[in-house]
Design a protein around this motif. Structure first.
Motif: not given
Lengths: 166, 91
Positions: A58-76
């Motif tokens: 696996y990889f831990i990644v970041s992205c400028s468009e996704i900057d909060s945990r709430n936004k991550v929850d939407d793409i799980l």
């Protein structure tokens, strides 16, 4: 030929700053970061994932468009895709993805479409569903069985395959 | 516990008989087998087998790297739907 190709999947959130864990499906997992125009299902277009660190497969990644945990929850559990045109051109080889959906013809008789391409350790196999009785068969993708692949007409011409259809 | 060396690799006699007949005839017939437990011998290299996985036959073209493994290893019994991503094949 499909327009988009799945290259990874969002697995879980990581921390509160919008980082998340992904799984890569590419042959070399690191190849996913070669593509700079990624899609996350229908939600994000043309994003770039920055690798923070790797965790086994696996990889831990970041992205400028996704900057909060709430936004991550939407793409799980959403798929990470690229445009088919982003894959590099290859000579004498075929992407598994390009073979899926092509019609298979043997002795001028249509057998059915390719539904998947697999490799179980010996050789690459195309899985074909017959139109006549809806049965599924595996046929090796080798010089002995493949006469010609016509990607424009979306047809694979086979030869000597009677033994595989019994 | 590992198999004793003095016994040699295990191969079902009926499969060995078919493989020898096919090799001697020089034809590249597909040998259908249910014998997943048989070891792949050097004599099998170049031959084509179809190994049953409980539901259907999976084609197995034997290469040198496969010698010493069992036929069942190349005929999975469970369905796996993976993603093709950028995987390539050559005929």
């Amino acid at each position: 030929m499909n327009d988009k190709v799945v290259v990874g999947q969002v697995i879980s959130a990581h921390g509160l700053q919008g980082q998340f864990k992904i799984k890569s499906f590419t042959t070399d997992p690191d190849d996913l970061f070669k593509y700079n125009q990624l899609f996350i299902d229908e939600m994000y277009d043309g994003i770039f994932l920055k690798k923070v660190r790797s965790l086994k497969e696996y990889f831990i990644v970041s992205c400028s468009e996704i900057d909060s945990r709430n936004k991550v929850d939407d793409i799980l559990n959403k798929n990470i895709l690229i445009n088919r045109s982003q894959l590099p051109d290859i000579d004498d080889k075929y992407y598994f993805n390009d073979l899926i959906g092509l019609s298979v013809i043997s002795n001028e008789e249509i057998i059915g479409p390719v539904i998947s391409v697999n490799n179980f350790g010996s050789s690459d196999l195309i899985e074909v569903t017959t139109l006549s009785n809806d049965k599924k068969y595996f046929i090796p993708f080798s010089d002995d069985t493949i006469e010609k692949v016509d990607q424009k007409k979306k047809i694979i011409y086979l030869k000597n395959i009677s033994q595989y259809l019994e | 516990m590992a198999r004793s060396i003095w016994k040699g690799p295990f191969v079902d006699s009926h499969l060995l008989k078919k493989a020898k007949a096919s090799a001697e005839a020089g034809r590249n017939d597909v040998i259908k087998t249910w014998s997943r437990r048989s070891t792949i011998l050097p004599e099998f290299v170049g031959l084509s087998f179809a190994v049953h996985n409980g539901k259907r036959f999976i084609p197995v073209n034997v290469s040198e790297d496969m010698v010493g493994h069992k036929f069942g290893e190349f005929s999975p019994t469970r369905t796996f739907h993976g993603h093709t991503a950028d995987k390539k094949t050559k005929k």
